[in-house]
Every structure is written in C-alpha cells, then in structure tokens.
Design a protein around this motif. Structure first.
Motif, PDB file in Angstrom:
ATOM      1  N   GLU A 204      -9.695  -0.165  -5.638  1.00 27.58           N
ATOM      2  CA  GLU A 204      -8.247  -0.710  -5.697  1.00 27.58           C
ATOM      3  C   GLU A 204      -8.182  -2.162  -5.621  1.00 27.58           C
ATOM      4  O   GLU A 204      -7.076  -2.786  -5.952  1.00 27.58           O
TER       5      GLU A 204
ATOM      6  N   ALA B 246      -1.982  -1.263  -3.998  1.00 27.25           N
ATOM      7  CA  ALA B 246      -3.551  -1.262  -3.818  1.00 27.25           C
ATOM      8  C   ALA B 246      -3.888  -0.653  -2.183  1.00 27.25           C
ATOM      9  O   ALA B 246      -3.195  -1.252  -1.407  1.00 27.25           O
TER      10      ALA B 246
ATOM     11  N   ARG C 240      -9.731   1.305  -0.246  1.00 26.45           N
ATOM     12  CA  ARG C 240     -10.488   1.844  -1.598  1.00 26.45           C
ATOM     13  C   ARG C 240     -11.152   0.645  -2.230  1.00 26.45           C
ATOM     14  O   ARG C 240     -10.222   0.066  -2.847  1.00 26.45           O
TER      15      ARG C 240
ATOM     16  N   ARG D  74       0.805  -1.135  -0.035  1.00 22.82           N
ATOM     17  CA  ARG D  74       0.100  -0.005   0.185  1.00 22.82           C
ATOM     18  C   ARG D  74       0.866   1.218  -0.033  1.00 22.82           C
ATOM     19  O   ARG D  74       0.818   1.943  -1.012  1.00 22.82           O
TER      20      ARG D  74
END
Ligand SMILES: NC(=O)c1ccc[n+]([C@@H]2O[C@H](COP(=O)([O-])OP(=O)(O)OC[C@H]3O[C@@H](n4cnc5c(N)ncnc54)[C@H](OP(=O)(O)O)[C@@H]3O)[C@@H](O)[C@H]2O)c1
Length: 252
Positions: A72, A65, A69, A40
């Motif tokens: 993502e 990702a 979210r 992340r």
C-alpha cells in the motif's frame, strides 16, 4: 535567505486527517498549496478536511494507505501523482507511538515501529526522488532523538533511524531535493490520553508549557519555503531537547 513561493504547488501530507497532520495541511493550504491528504483509518475526518481545504480555494484529494502493508505504500507516490497530476512536496507525518521499555520490548514491536515510522517514510522519500525528481521533503521526528525516551523504546529507535535517513538523503538527493526534519516536543497528548498528560509533563520543558500543532506546522512551512536549508532538523519543543538526559528515567 531565498524563499520559494509555494502557491499552486502540491504537497502530500501523510496522516493528515487529524491532529498535527491536519494543522500542517491547513497551514500549507493557507499559502495556496494543493493538498493530497493521506489517511489510514480516519476516513470521515479526511473527507471533512478535504471539504475544508477546498473552501480555502486550493485543490485537495484523498489517498488511503496502511503503512503496515508494504504493497500500500510502495506505490503511493505514483498514486499521488496520478490523482493530483503533479507533486512538489512530501511531508512524512504519519506515525505510531506504542509504549514499551527495554524490559518489555518485543521484536514484533520494534519491527512494526521501524516499518511505520522509518521504513515507510524512507520508501516514500525514495519514490519521490525517483518519480518526481525535484522538490522538498520534511520528515516529522521527535525532540527525543536528541536524548532518549525510556518508555517508548521502539518508537524512539524508529525516529532515530528516520533522523539519520533525513541527513543521508539530504546529501544523496542534493541539489534537486531538500530533505529536512521537524522534531516536536510536548504538543498534543498521545491518542487516548487527555490534556492532564501535558500538564503533568510541562515541568520538563524549559519554557514551562506545551506547544501547539501550529508551532509545528509553522516550522514545516519554514523548511518547505527555504531554498538553502537541507539536512536541518528543527526542534519545536520549548527547549526540551536540552533537558532530557538530566531527568533520567521517569514513569510517563
Ligand atoms: N503529538 C505530539 O506531541 C508529538 C510529539 C513528538 C513528535 N510528534 C510527531 O509528530 C507527528 C504527528 O504527531 P501526531 O501526534 O499528530 O500523530 P498521531 O496522531 O499519533 O498519528 C498521525 C497519523 O498517523 C496515521 N497512522 C497511524 N498508523 C498508521 C498506519 N499503519 N498506516 C498509515 N498511517 C498511520 C494515523 O492516520 P489515521 O488516523 O488515518 O489512521 C494518524 O492519524 C508524528 O510523526 C509524531 O511522531 C508528535
């Protein structure tokens, strides 16, 4: 027990840039597994791991990702297959560990922990089942799914959910996909705490010491190699899963 040779296969390890995830990635790479490193925010650490993995002779790729979210993570397996060309194994390791008690628990904390620690990993498993269709999955849980954690309530609830998802998916995705879990105990201090955290809690472990990331990685490897284990959850915790209820609430 029948074992699969993993050499030449490809694994996605989430949260792989540092700590336990990094050790899992390195352990699999030593078996000849190509690694897709999910991260992340730890870009530098992820790039450094990618270089280290390539030096061992395997292929390695990065995917970024944020599991807060949904956009993502909802296509992360397809993105992984696009970058790596194929995928055989998924290790759901990424996690958050917020502090809260029943008294301080907020709806927001609960929803965030459930999304990051249970829903996003489940979504990745489901995508894996749909897009890949065959292979092996290991979910990182916590030994406290056998008991309780008085001071990380949203976290432990989310790990309970992932633990149940693990058993449900083991049945639903059989016979093509195995789904197992590893429940670490006292391994590393939480991010931001030093090793005195481990020393202070070692008395809660029957073996009277903390474990190491490699202990966890070896259990993940064992489950990924097995062709006859599914729905199995291995506690890598020095026996701590037997102790927690007897301790009652404690301040850490
Ligand atoms: N450490 C232990 O002693 C222990 C004990 C029991 C269970 N476990 C379980 O074992 C696993 C590994 O433990 P750990 O201590 O190594 O984990 P960790 O360091 O707390 O977290 C692993 C990674 O999760 C990623 N992550 C956090 N928030 C994210 C988000 N919003 N979206 C995507 N990724 C996110 C982070 O990636 P970036 O750094 O790239 O942001 C982080 O490096 C976890 O599932 C944990 O619950 C660990």
């Amino acid at each position: 027990m029948p074992e699969t040779r993993l050499q030449g296969q490809t694994a996605l390890v989430t949260g792989a840039a540092q700590r336990v995830g990094r050790e899992i990635a390195l352990t699999l790479a030593r078996e000849g597994v190509n690694i897709v490193i999910h991260y992340r925010s730890s870009k530098d650490e992820a790039e450094s791991l990618e270089r280290e993995l390539k030096e061992t002779g395997v292929n390695s790729w990065l995917v970024q990702a944020d599991f807060e979210r949904s956009l993502e993570y909802e296509n992360l397996i397809n993105r992984t297959v696009e970058v790596a060309g194929s995928l055989n194994m998924l290790v759901n390791n990424a996690s958050v560990f917020p502090s809260d008690t029943l008294k301080s628990l907020s709806r927001q904390n609960l929803v965030q922990s459930l999304e990051l620690n249970a829903w996003a990993p489940f979504s990745l498993c489901r995508q894996f089942a749909t897009a890949v269709g065959r292979g092996k999955i290991v979910n990182l849980l916590d030994t406290r799914v056998n008991s309780y954690d008085w001071t990380h309530v949203s976290y432990i609830l989310s790990k309970h959910v992932l633990s149940e998802f693990t058993r449900m998916m083991a049945v639903e995705y059989a016979p093509d996909i195995t789904v197992n879990g590893v429940s670490p105990g006292l391994i590393l201090p939480p991010p931001g705490k030093d090793r005195s955290y481990l020393k202070r809690l070692e008395h809660t472990v029957p073996l009277k010491r903390h474990g190491n990331p490699n202990d966890v990685a070896q259990a993940v490897l064992f489950l990924l190699k097995s062709d006859f284990l599914t729905g199995t959850i291995i506690a890598v915790d020095g026996g701590r899963h037997l102790m927690e209820y007897a301790l009652g609430p404690h301040p850490d």
